[in-house]
Design a protein around this motif. Structure first.
Motif, PDB file in Angstrom:
ATOM      1  N   ALA A 147      40.844  -5.141 -40.144  1.00  0.00           N
ATOM      2  CA  ALA A 147      42.026  -4.292 -40.302  1.00  0.00           C
ATOM      3  C   ALA A 147      42.218  -3.863 -41.751  1.00  0.00           C
ATOM      4  N   VAL A 148      41.879  -4.729 -42.696  1.00  0.00           N
ATOM      5  CA  VAL A 148      42.082  -4.423 -44.105  1.00  0.00           C
ATOM      6  C   VAL A 148      40.977  -3.504 -44.639  1.00  0.00           C
ATOM      7  N   MET A 149      39.786  -3.629 -44.123  1.00  0.00           N
ATOM      8  CA  MET A 149      38.652  -2.867 -44.639  1.00  0.00           C
ATOM      9  C   MET A 149      38.498  -1.516 -43.952  1.00  0.00           C
ATOM     10  N   GLY A 150      39.519  -0.764 -43.892  1.00  0.00           N
ATOM     11  CA  GLY A 150      39.247   0.588 -43.395  1.00  0.00           C
ATOM     12  C   GLY A 150      40.291   1.255 -42.545  1.00  0.00           C
ATOM     13  N   LEU A 198      35.190  -4.579 -35.980  1.00  0.00           N
ATOM     14  CA  LEU A 198      35.555  -5.942 -36.379  1.00  0.00           C
ATOM     15  C   LEU A 198      36.887  -6.376 -35.769  1.00  0.00           C
ATOM     16  N   VAL A 199      37.815  -5.455 -35.673  1.00  0.00           N
ATOM     17  CA  VAL A 199      39.111  -5.784 -35.055  1.00  0.00           C
ATOM     18  C   VAL A 199      38.911  -6.161 -33.590  1.00  0.00           C
ATOM     19  N   ILE A 200      38.081  -5.415 -32.888  1.00  0.00           N
ATOM     20  CA  ILE A 200      37.815  -5.702 -31.471  1.00  0.00           C
ATOM     21  C   ILE A 200      37.049  -7.012 -31.323  1.00  0.00           C
ATOM     22  N   ILE A 201      36.081  -7.256 -32.210  1.00  0.00           N
ATOM     23  CA  ILE A 201      35.349  -8.527 -32.159  1.00  0.00           C
ATOM     24  C   ILE A 201      36.294  -9.693 -32.422  1.00  0.00           C
ATOM     25  N   GLY A 202      37.173  -9.554 -33.403  1.00  0.00           N
ATOM     26  CA  GLY A 202      38.150 -10.606 -33.679  1.00  0.00           C
ATOM     27  C   GLY A 202      39.068 -10.868 -32.491  1.00  0.00           C
ATOM     28  N   GLY A 203      39.526  -9.794 -31.855  1.00  0.00           N
ATOM     29  CA  GLY A 203      40.360  -9.953 -30.661  1.00  0.00           C
ATOM     30  C   GLY A 203      39.619 -10.630 -29.528  1.00  0.00           C
ATOM     31  N   THR A 244      38.853 -21.826 -33.195  1.00  0.00           N
ATOM     32  CA  THR A 244      38.250 -20.578 -32.738  1.00  0.00           C
ATOM     33  C   THR A 244      39.225 -19.413 -32.880  1.00  0.00           C
ATOM     34  N   ALA A 245      40.489 -19.624 -32.551  1.00  0.00           N
ATOM     35  CA  ALA A 245      41.485 -18.562 -32.712  1.00  0.00           C
ATOM     36  C   ALA A 245      41.680 -18.212 -34.183  1.00  0.00           C
ATOM     37  N   SER A 246      41.632 -19.202 -35.052  1.00  0.00           N
ATOM     38  CA  SER A 246      41.759 -18.929 -36.491  1.00  0.00           C
ATOM     39  C   SER A 246      40.609 -18.065 -36.990  1.00  0.00           C
ATOM     40  N   ILE A 247      39.400 -18.367 -36.534  1.00  0.00           N
ATOM     41  CA  ILE A 247      38.246 -17.542 -36.910  1.00  0.00           C
ATOM     42  C   ILE A 247      38.427 -16.119 -36.391  1.00  0.00           C
ATOM     43  N   GLY A 248      38.920 -15.981 -35.174  1.00  0.00           N
ATOM     44  CA  GLY A 248      39.161 -14.655 -34.613  1.00  0.00           C
ATOM     45  C   GLY A 248      40.195 -13.873 -35.406  1.00  0.00           C
ATOM     46  N   PHE A 249      41.267 -14.534 -35.822  1.00  0.00           N
ATOM     47  CA  PHE A 249      42.288 -13.868 -36.619  1.00  0.00           C
ATOM     48  C   PHE A 249      41.742 -13.451 -37.981  1.00  0.00           C
ATOM     49  N   ILE A 250      40.899 -14.277 -38.570  1.00  0.00           N
ATOM     50  CA  ILE A 250      40.306 -13.932 -39.863  1.00  0.00           C
ATOM     51  C   ILE A 250      39.407 -12.713 -39.725  1.00  0.00           C
ATOM     52  N   VAL A 251      38.562 -12.692 -38.687  1.00  0.00           N
ATOM     53  CA  VAL A 251      37.668 -11.549 -38.470  1.00  0.00           C
ATOM     54  C   VAL A 251      38.472 -10.278 -38.216  1.00  0.00           C
ATOM     55  N   ALA A 252      39.494 -10.369 -37.375  1.00  0.00           N
ATOM     56  CA  ALA A 252      40.317  -9.194 -37.077  1.00  0.00           C
ATOM     57  C   ALA A 252      41.074  -8.725 -38.315  1.00  0.00           C
ATOM     58  N   SER A 253      41.549  -9.645 -39.126  1.00  0.00           N
ATOM     59  CA  SER A 253      42.269  -9.277 -40.347  1.00  0.00           C
ATOM     60  C   SER A 253      41.354  -8.586 -41.349  1.00  0.00           C
TER      61      SER A 253
END
Length: 69
Positions: free
Chosen positions: A34-37, A42-47, A22-31
């Motif tokens: 962070a890269v797309m803009g 998305l960063v908040i959802i990942g966190g 679950t943490a890996s999925i969160g880091f992927i979403v946050a990353s």
């Protein structure tokens, strides 16, 4: 009758697996956010997913599905 906890060697417990995945999925979403803009939503959802992973790990460990202290 007392229930003896199952011993998991080197953190290979259901609690560890759920928390790690679950943490890996969160880091992927946050990353991605962070890269797309950056796309702050998305960063908040990942966190939030990362925080959920920690909470899920603690709950599962309290239920006896983690490695004992």
């Amino acid at each position: 009758m007392a229930r003896t906890p199952q011993f998991y060697h080197h953190g290979r417990s259901p609690a560890a697996w759920v928390g790690s995945i679950t943490a890996s999925i969160g880091f992927i979403v946050a990353s991605i956010g962070a890269v797309m803009g950056p796309m702050w939503l998305l960063v908040i959802i990942g966190g939030s997913i990362i925080l959920l992973a920690g909470l899920a790990t603690m709950v599962l460990k309290a239920m006896g599905m983690g490695q004992p202290g």
